[in-house]
Design an enzyme around this catalytic site. Sequence first.
Site, PDB file in Angstrom:
ATOM      1  N   GLU A 150       0.811  -1.221   0.000  1.00 34.33           N
ATOM      2  CA  GLU A 150       0.000   0.000   0.000  1.00 34.33           C
ATOM      3  C   GLU A 150       0.845   1.271   0.000  1.00 34.33           C
ATOM      4  O   GLU A 150       0.416   2.312  -0.504  1.00 34.33           O
ATOM      5  CB  GLU A 150      -0.961   0.003   1.194  1.00 34.33           C
ATOM      6  CG  GLU A 150      -2.079  -1.042   1.093  1.00 34.33           C
ATOM      7  CD  GLU A 150      -1.669  -2.425   1.586  1.00 34.33           C
ATOM      8  OE1 GLU A 150      -0.465  -2.627   1.862  1.00 34.33           O
ATOM      9  OE2 GLU A 150      -2.546  -3.296   1.694  1.00 34.33           O
ATOM     10  N   PHE A 183     -11.097  -7.914  13.829  1.00 35.16           N
ATOM     11  CA  PHE A 183     -10.012  -8.316  12.932  1.00 35.16           C
ATOM     12  C   PHE A 183      -9.713  -7.185  11.945  1.00 35.16           C
ATOM     13  O   PHE A 183     -10.619  -6.658  11.299  1.00 35.16           O
ATOM     14  CB  PHE A 183     -10.386  -9.603  12.188  1.00 35.16           C
ATOM     15  CG  PHE A 183      -9.316 -10.032  11.217  1.00 35.16           C
ATOM     16  CD1 PHE A 183      -8.036 -10.353  11.669  1.00 35.16           C
ATOM     17  CD2 PHE A 183      -9.573 -10.098   9.861  1.00 35.16           C
ATOM     18  CE1 PHE A 183      -7.039 -10.730  10.786  1.00 35.16           C
ATOM     19  CE2 PHE A 183      -8.587 -10.479   8.961  1.00 35.16           C
ATOM     20  CZ  PHE A 183      -7.311 -10.792   9.429  1.00 35.16           C
ATOM     21  N   GLN A 184      -8.469  -6.832  11.847  1.00 42.15           N
ATOM     22  CA  GLN A 184      -7.997  -5.760  10.959  1.00 42.15           C
ATOM     23  C   GLN A 184      -8.664  -4.431  11.235  1.00 42.15           C
ATOM     24  O   GLN A 184      -8.842  -3.614  10.336  1.00 42.15           O
ATOM     25  CB  GLN A 184      -8.128  -6.169   9.488  1.00 42.15           C
ATOM     26  CG  GLN A 184      -7.214  -7.335   9.162  1.00 42.15           C
ATOM     27  CD  GLN A 184      -7.021  -7.562   7.689  1.00 42.15           C
ATOM     28  OE1 GLN A 184      -7.901  -7.310   6.880  1.00 42.15           O
ATOM     29  NE2 GLN A 184      -5.844  -8.067   7.320  1.00 42.15           N
ATOM     30  N   LYS A 244     -17.461  -1.216   6.320  1.00 41.43           N
ATOM     31  CA  LYS A 244     -17.940  -2.135   5.293  1.00 41.43           C
ATOM     32  C   LYS A 244     -19.461  -2.111   5.148  1.00 41.43           C
ATOM     33  O   LYS A 244     -19.989  -2.239   4.039  1.00 41.43           O
ATOM     34  CB  LYS A 244     -17.458  -3.561   5.617  1.00 41.43           C
ATOM     35  CG  LYS A 244     -17.525  -4.482   4.413  1.00 41.43           C
ATOM     36  CD  LYS A 244     -16.808  -5.790   4.666  1.00 41.43           C
ATOM     37  CE  LYS A 244     -16.925  -6.689   3.439  1.00 41.43           C
ATOM     38  NZ  LYS A 244     -16.272  -7.993   3.663  1.00 41.43           N
ATOM     39  N   MET A 273      24.415   9.203   1.655  1.00 39.21           N
ATOM     40  CA  MET A 273      24.166  10.419   2.423  1.00 39.21           C
ATOM     41  C   MET A 273      24.425  10.188   3.908  1.00 39.21           C
ATOM     42  O   MET A 273      24.924  11.062   4.614  1.00 39.21           O
ATOM     43  CB  MET A 273      22.726  10.900   2.187  1.00 39.21           C
ATOM     44  CG  MET A 273      22.462  12.305   2.675  1.00 39.21           C
ATOM     45  SD  MET A 273      23.597  13.506   1.953  1.00 39.21           S
ATOM     46  CE  MET A 273      22.619  14.176   0.618  1.00 39.21           C
TER      47      MET A 273
END
Lengths: 184, 591
Positions: B53, B115-116, B165, B483
């Site tokens: 993502e 969940f999630q 949802k 760097m």
Amino acid sequence: MNAPAPLPPSPYSSALGKSNVESHTLAVIVDNEPGVLARVVGLFSGRGYNIESLTVAEVAHGEHLSRITIVTSGPPEAIEQIGHQLERIVPIHKVTDLTLTGRAIERELAMIKVRGKGDERSEALRLAEAFHAKLIDATTESFVFELTGKPNKIDDFVELMRPLGLVEIARTGVAAITRGPMAM
Amino acid sequence: MSKRQMTGAEMVVEALKDQGVDVVFGYPGGAVLPIYDAIFQQNHVRHVLVRQEGGAAHAAEGYARSTGKVGVLLVTSGPGATNAVTGLTDALLDSIPLVCFTGQVPTHLIGSDAFQECDTVGITRHCTKHNYLVRSIEDLPRILHEAFYVASHGRPGPVVIDLPKDIQFATGWYEKPEITAHKTYKPRLKGDAASILQAVEMMAKAKRPVFYTGGGIINSGPLASKLIRDFVALTDFPITSTLMGLGAYPASGKNWLGMLGMHGTYEANHTMHDCDLMICVGARFDDRITGRLDAFSPHSKKIHIDIDPSSINKNVRVDLPIVGDCAHVLQDMMEVWKERSLKTDKAALTEWWKQIEIWRGRKSLAYRPSKTNIKPQYAIQRLYELTRDKDCYITTEVGQHQMWAAQYYHFEEPNRWMTSGGLGTMGYGLPAAIGTQMAHPDALVIDIAGDASILMNIQEMSTAKQYRSNVKIFILNNQYMGMVRQWQELLHGGRYAESYTESLPDFVKLAEAYGAKGIRCSDPNDLDRAIKEMIETPGVVVFDCIIEAEENCFPMIPSGKAHNDMILAELGDDGGLEIGSIIDEKGKMLV
Ligand SMILES: Cc1ncc(C[n+]2csc(CCOP(=O)(O)OP(=O)(O)O)c2C)c(N)n1
Ligand SMILES: [Mg+2]
């Protein structure tokens, strides 16, 4: 040995210069939607600003508008920044620095519980009268006073109650409004 | 258009269509399946499947930055949302307009550690311009369009819409609302007329002026870039830019001083330091630019044009703030300038340019060439020369290679340069290049990468391959987090703790594993041929450019130092100067 060289100016010192810390009262009108208070408080903690007191309540039920009153402290530049940062929060309608607009009226309400017997008890009652505090609960060994006023008046009263059996304080934080006919 | 009944998931797709969105970058999961189903059943909005993502967020950023449109991503709840957080923060700091849809557990499960489940609006409150948790289907059409409005108006930024949802499944009435103004969010576009007059009068009187421009000009749109060019032509003032503003004024323009700041040119930084009038347009006086604040341009009056009032007086106190959109304000300034037939102080400007020419004469971007090793500066110079006549877009990762790209690749147009400036996010460049390529399918899109950064989102090679992208990944491979190594040399006695990139993959084989082409080059004499091969090879190409490993990035204003206190290459790497002794104790504390 040579005299110690003068310290170079700090690389952090900002071009804003060192200015005095001031206390300002901000009135913030917000949409009363979930999370809006978290946005305001998160801004203060995330950017390292101070909150001395914060109150919030819905002031227009129809429009779902709440008024948040924040007392904050910092150099004037930081306070100007706080105002602008608050204005970036999308559900905020308006931010007014009441300290800058001048002569705002500030009030706070406190409830103060004192426990004691005998002389201390009558002394507490006498002082409460002098401060125009209301007696809102009493038992044979305790009082609860309600006091409204500027925060420092409440501080003074609390200090006087301390030796007389102060057990608990609840304060609302400051609510503030400008004088005169105009809205902020 | 009339109201139509549909599900929340369908509304999302409908709103994307109404907003003119043609591509969404995303990754599916349980909490967004209804939206994926709605996307599956139509052909207007294309979905690009990333491989993580974080890649979706940077791809959307690249898309947005290279087009001026809002970038869109779609991720699932919990880990999908948290993976997107870095990209959202990146977009916030660089003012990139994004709308990010996150799935959420159904409303009745919120707060139950389902969940999630994660508190997406809580987590992203600090890294978005605004966010919404949709609680009822009735609110959804308004929120969908408001999100695009907020993301793209005023100072642009990322907006999250968290969609439980059950709301995606719920049915409601959708209508395209015409949002022309927001209830509370009302950015100011026109600058204050009196201030604009004052500004042009200050410009007419200036003896040593400079335009200091930034990403705000790019965000404002092509008109702002045109106006700044016209204004420079009209006044003959010198102009410099931040990293984010490169391309607004052409690098080939005669008034161009190069980039300013920590790795800016000697002439840009000295011009800033000695100027008597600084006209800051769409930049924010960030610490990479100002260096030591109490020594920052001490003798100048400062005008600051910015759409965000909070940018004004944040770091540097300015004499004349003008809140407004760059293009609006520049346009008004031009008009007033012409109306009043104002003239610059030509004699003073001639003197000023003489001084600037002396600074230019220091040739601060010069480096010692090598016949045996590829110098990173040389690699970028060749890349530029061999691609300059092409329709080319450059993205970068973060590190020395990014600074070399900014210094040696020259931009003639806005929106051609996509880099992570404010947050400095390694792993930005490859997904951003994919997003850019989606918006410009026929263009040559090159990610100038470092060997360490590229591994941060290397999985997006798959995405590039799947969508037949022609993205070229040009890795300046120094086998170091260069760097970091440079800073360790400056600050930590050359003790290179963990900055050697041990066990690097064979980038050529890695390319092949992803079905792409790999090219390796370590010989400066073969470099042109190899770069041409890269350009001519269709599809994804990984170019493993083996460069001189210990090269440092100069010029540099060491942290805690002033603009006129720069280290140049001739003193640093080549002049035998002990660079470990340059930064004092207080400077070491800074980043
Ligand atoms: C996500 C992230 N982690 C850590 C850093 C700190 N950092 C800045 S540059 C750099 C090294 C980059 O190495 P490489 O990609 O090889 O580029 P080089 O400097 O060698 O050109 C690191 C670790 C960062 N900017 N981003
Ligand atoms: Mg490297």
